[in-house]
Design a protein around this motif. Structure first.
Motif, PDB file in Angstrom:
ATOM      1  N   ASN A 786      13.917  28.365  -5.630  1.00 42.90           N
ATOM      2  CA  ASN A 786      14.906  28.632  -4.554  1.00 42.90           C
ATOM      3  C   ASN A 786      15.793  27.431  -4.141  1.00 42.90           C
ATOM      4  O   ASN A 786      16.829  27.412  -3.910  1.00 42.90           O
ATOM      5  CB  ASN A 786      14.566  29.195  -3.323  1.00 42.90           C
ATOM      6  CG  ASN A 786      14.132  30.514  -3.404  1.00 42.90           C
ATOM      7  OD1 ASN A 786      14.688  31.329  -4.058  1.00 42.90           O
ATOM      8  ND2 ASN A 786      13.050  31.133  -2.355  1.00 42.90           N
ATOM      9  N   LEU A 789      19.446  26.645  -5.461  1.00 39.82           N
ATOM     10  CA  LEU A 789      20.372  27.330  -4.701  1.00 39.82           C
ATOM     11  C   LEU A 789      20.904  26.234  -3.244  1.00 39.82           C
ATOM     12  O   LEU A 789      21.588  26.593  -2.383  1.00 39.82           O
ATOM     13  CB  LEU A 789      20.312  28.507  -4.323  1.00 39.82           C
ATOM     14  CG  LEU A 789      20.024  29.600  -5.181  1.00 39.82           C
ATOM     15  CD1 LEU A 789      19.593  30.709  -4.983  1.00 39.82           C
ATOM     16  CD2 LEU A 789      21.258  29.437  -6.375  1.00 39.82           C
ATOM     17  N   TRP A 818      13.601  36.619  -9.985  1.00 41.92           N
ATOM     18  CA  TRP A 818      14.247  35.666  -9.129  1.00 41.92           C
ATOM     19  C   TRP A 818      15.697  35.641  -9.548  1.00 41.92           C
ATOM     20  O   TRP A 818      16.596  35.715  -8.773  1.00 41.92           O
ATOM     21  CB  TRP A 818      13.582  34.359  -9.171  1.00 41.92           C
ATOM     22  CG  TRP A 818      14.306  33.196  -8.270  1.00 41.92           C
ATOM     23  CD1 TRP A 818      14.199  33.195  -7.067  1.00 41.92           C
ATOM     24  CD2 TRP A 818      15.529  32.571  -8.851  1.00 41.92           C
ATOM     25  NE1 TRP A 818      15.130  32.074  -6.572  1.00 41.92           N
ATOM     26  CE2 TRP A 818      15.676  31.524  -7.701  1.00 41.92           C
ATOM     27  CE3 TRP A 818      15.757  32.282 -10.095  1.00 41.92           C
ATOM     28  CZ2 TRP A 818      16.774  30.853  -7.857  1.00 41.92           C
ATOM     29  CZ3 TRP A 818      16.803  31.143 -10.029  1.00 41.92           C
ATOM     30  CH2 TRP A 818      17.156  30.450  -9.225  1.00 41.92           C
ATOM     31  N   ASN A 822      19.061  36.560  -7.823  1.00 45.55           N
ATOM     32  CA  ASN A 822      20.058  35.258  -7.063  1.00 45.55           C
ATOM     33  C   ASN A 822      21.092  34.852  -8.359  1.00 45.55           C
ATOM     34  O   ASN A 822      21.963  33.730  -7.982  1.00 45.55           O
ATOM     35  CB  ASN A 822      19.249  34.234  -7.088  1.00 45.55           C
ATOM     36  CG  ASN A 822      18.197  34.420  -6.032  1.00 45.55           C
ATOM     37  OD1 ASN A 822      18.457  34.571  -4.712  1.00 45.55           O
ATOM     38  ND2 ASN A 822      17.067  34.706  -6.118  1.00 45.55           N
ATOM     39  N   GLN A 825      24.676  33.684  -6.660  1.00 42.39           N
ATOM     40  CA  GLN A 825      24.721  32.513  -6.111  1.00 42.39           C
ATOM     41  C   GLN A 825      24.567  31.262  -6.993  1.00 42.39           C
ATOM     42  O   GLN A 825      25.238  30.123  -6.859  1.00 42.39           O
ATOM     43  CB  GLN A 825      23.461  32.124  -5.100  1.00 42.39           C
ATOM     44  CG  GLN A 825      23.617  33.317  -3.867  1.00 42.39           C
ATOM     45  CD  GLN A 825      22.640  34.708  -4.382  1.00 42.39           C
ATOM     46  OE1 GLN A 825      23.008  35.288  -5.091  1.00 42.39           O
ATOM     47  NE2 GLN A 825      21.791  34.824  -3.114  1.00 42.39           N
TER      48      GLN A 825
END
Ligand SMILES: [Zn+2]
Length: 897
Positions: A786, A789, A818, A822, A825
């Protein structure tokens, strides 16, 4: 440019515009590929008004052009530019109005509509515009370092169109005259020396710079911010250049002192390059700039070379690898001042003329100035890695036709750089170093400040050497077709003579769907023993038929031979069994270059399915003892593969662990885990490679324990609230932090994420990101992903984080989940450069049919909007299927033999 470009989204197909030159006024569609030739830019005046604290900037571009025929419009490039005013002034100073229209906004193609037909002739076009600072490290972009904003540029490959309207194609070389207006407390630099400073209202100043030599748009560069400017040693005049050249370092505020080691090594590099080219450094200054965030490794802008900061900011705590890369990359970028900047390719299919040459020349200069770096061996190792990619059916050629923007972005790969350099090395040896240099000098002389193609270079080399069409055809056979040749060899006795039989085909790994029949003109050089003592001879011949023979004078029945003398040839070999056995018996007497060729033959044989795991395991102890770092670690790729995909049972795992413990651990222990006074840089690098392999691939408990102890020290906090990272060996810091996140779990992850917020030192940040990316427990791995991002991680750092993943099969599933959740983004953040890297980044270690299929199913619908993803998908899919085939073929017993 140097290495590691990011993946990204962008767009579009290029097609070559057809234009009917006979028409009175062109009635043509927006050109998505090359621009039409009926407009020629002659010179640019670019005035920028920049405050890094803002979110956008303004510019005025005045371009002198020649309209070669009457027209009512012209095509040019411009992307995300808000043009407010256009005027056109003719040779009689009469002003005409014109309208700027974004004709193909995704491709960055615009039209100037004159509203009437203007006659052929010279005009000056002036455009006023505003544009946002780019967020994705393209064009004119903004970054921050320790809270302060900076503006930097990166125009290659096709991002100048974000910075100013123009003719963004390397064939159009013109002088550029720049001025930069900025708040007075901001430093501004550009390609050339500053010639004037003018005070403006409201605390601004305007800096004007000397006109450049003729340049393509992709080499224009400038930077604005609170930079430290550090004077380096002047580069003294030489026989090739009458004037000394000023040298400066440009670093983020407070970092100036740390750029001095890079400055100190620069004059020697420049003068060595001048001696090679017989041509003085042709620009008016050298600035080296340390960029706080950067898409690639470095960029060769003439007079203002930009680097990722970790390559320029060095001190006693810098990893040995960064110190060496700093030299290598500087040599590469400075070689470009001739290859690329002085002589430029007209179109991107000849990008290799820039990159293969700079890579090859970087090796030559490093070998000359730092022989202890063994650049000759690094050139061979990286050629061997390129051969691995070159065995894919979906691989590019060195001179790949450019059919869309994705082809431009994906041209910056191991084929253009490392294969290209290896092919140059091979033909340099074939022609002789002096003759080759003579050809290169003639090429630079003849095409200085202009453009040149592959034909021009091959022609110059042919002329210098007196070689005929056969040589030109041989060289072209490596440039214009993909693949690495495999030369089968067998030694026989015929009429009392030793005769070596040669046969060529394409090297294809197990499971490949490629066609093996393919013909090259290969300069084959063979070294062979002539008596029982160590004496040997070398024989070279051009093999340009499918089969050939070579008589080896003086060879005896007991002679061994090495089919790739000095490993200078870009080919692989497959020897008759008895011949290989004799070579193996004499392995220790071969030079390191040839031991690397031998190791490549083992890796290649394993990947082809000719050799099984037991052959790799048997060869490992013989090579691991080498005093050369490159040789000692040459079989690690095959061992890593076995450890990852084949050590499925406890017994198999135990066998690999035992081999690693007996063969590689003693080498590591010999160096210890801390730096020693006066040790060679090579030893420091070998220690780091072995520690990573043993701790993270093989997971040897005794090595992990030692690294963990260093990690526990490094994760302590000092009085300033910062981590004590310097308490770990800087060369091992990446592996140390990886072991820490894996062993200490959540507390270590918490500490490292917090540290990202208060650590600006670039090498330490990369180590922290590698450590976080290596987290394995699922919740921690998810937190790490994460971060890609999160603004805590810079755009240029995202791939370091994601690439560090050390996941097994279960973890690969989590990564895929994941990514699919995602990806938008991820693509939005990394921006508009090469989507070609994305499939490999998220699924590069996949090894099953089902993973290949889901990759295809996911990416295929997105190919239209991801620049370069088509090739990236094809290559990642092919690698996955080859891995699957190799895994299926393994005999579980082989590893235990
Ligand atoms: Zn380069």
């Amino acid at each position: 440019m140097c290495t590691t470009r990011r993946f990204t989204l962008a767009a579009l197909a290029i097609s070559i515009t057809s234009f009917n030159a006979a028409a009175a006024t062109p009635n043509d569609a927006a050109p998505l590929g090359k621009l039409p030739r009926w407009v020629q830019p002659l010179a640019y005046h670019l005035d920028f008004r920049i405050d890094p604290r803002q979110t956008d900037y303004s510019g005025n571009a005045t371009i002198d052009i020649e309209l070669k025929q009457a027209a009512d419009h012209l095509w040019l490039h411009g992307q995300d530019l808000n043009v407010s005013k256009v005027t056109l002034t003719d040779a009689a100073k009469k002003i005409h109005s014109a309208q700027y229209k974004a004709a193909a906004p995704k491709e960055g193609v615009a039209e100037l509509d004159f509203g009437k037909i203007l006659p052929a002739g010279r005009y000056s076009v002036s455009l006023e515009y505003r544009a946002p600072f780019n967020q994705q490290l393209e064009g004119v972009y903004k970054v921050s370092s320790q809270g302060a904003p900076y503006v930097i540029t990166q125009m290659e490959a096709i991002s100048a169109r974000y910075a100013f309207p123009g003719f963004d194609e390397p064939a159009f070389k013109t002088p550029f005259t720049l001025s930069l207006s900025a708040p007075e407390n901001q430093v501004a630099v550009a390609n050339t020396q500053q010639v004037a400073e003018q005070k403006l209202e409201n605390g601004w100043h305007k800096l004007s710079f000397a006109p450049t030599r003729p340049l393509p748009t992709y080499l224009v560069a400038f930077a604005v911010g609170p930079w430290d400017v550090v004077d380096g040693p002047q580069i003294p005049a030489t026989q090739w250049r009458k004037q000394p050249i000023p040298l400066r370092g440009i670093a983020p505020q407070g970092e100036g002192a740390r750029i001095k080691p890079a400055l100190a090594q620069t004059p020697a590099i420049i003068t060595a390059l001048e001696d090679y080219f017989g041509f003085g450094y042709p620009f008016d200054k050298v600035d080296l700039l340390a960029a706080p965030d950067f898409a690639a490794g470095a960029m060769e802008n003439p007079g203002l070379v930009t680097f990722r900061d970790f390559l320029m900011l060095l001190d006693a705590h810098s990893p040995a690898n960064n110190v060496r890369s700093s030299f290598n990359v500087a040599a590469h970028e400075l070689a470009h001042q001739w290859f690329g900047d002085t002589v430029t390719m007209p179109w991107w299919d000849d990008l290799w003329l820039n990159e293969a040459f700079a890579t090859w020349m970087q090796s030559k200069i490093t070998q000359q100035l730092h022989p202890e770096y063994h650049a000759d061996l690094e050139l061979i190792s990286s050629a061997n890695r390129a051969m691995q990619s070159d065995s894919l059916v979906s691989v590019r050629r060195i001179r790949q036709p450019i059919t869309n923007n994705g082809d431009i972005e994906t041209a910056f790969d191991g084929i253009t750089y490392q294969k290209g350099a290896a092919v140059l090395n091979m033909f340099e040896r074939y022609l002789g170093a002096d003759v080759f240099r003579q050809g290169v000098r003639a090429y630079i002389q003849q095409h200085q400040f202009s453009n040149a193609t592959a034909d021009d270079l091959v022609g110059a080399l042919a002329k210098a050497s007196g070689k005929d069409q056969r040589f030109a055809k041989a060289m072209r056979s490596f440039l214009d077709q993909s693949g690495v040749p495999l030369v089968d060899t067998a030694l026989t006795w015929e009429n009392g003579q030793a005769v070596l039989h040669l046969k060529q085909q394409r090297y294809l790994p197990l499971g490949s769907t490629g066609e093996a029949k393919r013909l090259w003109g290969i300069p084959v050089c063979v070294r062979y023993s002539v008596d029982a003592a160590a004496a040997s001879k070398t024989k070279c011949e051009l093999l340009d038929q499918e089969q050939g023979k070579m008589v080896l004078p003086g060879a005896t029945a007991a002679s061994w031979y090495m089919p790739n003398a000095d490993a200078a040839g870009y080919y692989r070999f497959d020897m008759a069994h008895a011949d290989l056995a004799r070579l193996t018996d004499n392995l220790a007497s071969l030079p390191n270059t040839e031991q690397l060729a031998y190791a490549d033959a083992i890796n290649a044989g394993f990947n082809r399915g000719d050799l099984d795991a037991s052959a790799v395991l048997a060869a490992a102890p013989r090579l691991a003892q080498s005093s050369s770092r490159e040789v000692a670690t040459a079989l690690l790729p095959s061992l890593q593969w076995l450890s990852k995909y084949e050590a499925r049972t406890d017994a198999q795992h135990a066998r690999l662990t035992e081999l690693a413990r007996q063969v590689y651990l003693p080498r590591l222990q010999q160096f210890g885990y801390q730096r020693r006074a006066n040790e060679s840089q090579d030893d420091a690098l070998l220690r780091a490679t072995l520690a990573e392999f043993l701790a993270l691939d093989i997971k040897l408990p005794e090595v992990r324990k030692t690294l963990l102890a260093q990690g526990d020290q490094a994760l302590q906090t000092n009085a300033d609230g910062k981590l004590e990272l310097t308490r770990a060996n800087p060369d091992l810091l990446r592996s140390v932090l990886a072991v820490s996140t894996q062993e200490r779990g959540t507390p270590a992850i918490d500490i490292l994420i917090k540290a990202l917020g208060n650590t600006s030192e670039p090498a330490q940040r990369l180590a922290i990101l590698s450590g976080l990316g290596a987290a394995t427990a699922s919740a921690n791995a998810e937190r790490a992903r994460n971060l890609a991002l999160d603004p805590l991680v810079k755009v240029g750092e995202m791939s370091t984080l994601l690439r560090a993943s050390r996941e097994d099969g279960e973890g690969r599933e989590a990564m895929w989940k994941w990514f699919t959740a995602n990806h938008e983004q991820l693509v939005n953040r990394s921006g508009d450069s090469s989507g070609g890297k994305l499939p490999a980044l998220v699924a590069g270690d996949a090894c099953s049919q089902s993973e290949a299929d889901r990759l295809t199913a996911f990416f295929e619908p997105m190919l239209g909007k991801l620049t370069g993803a088509e090739r990236g998908l094809a290559q990642t899919r092919e690698n996955t299927l080859l891995c699957t085939a190799l895994r299926d073929k393994q005999d579980p017993a082989a590893i235990l033999r």
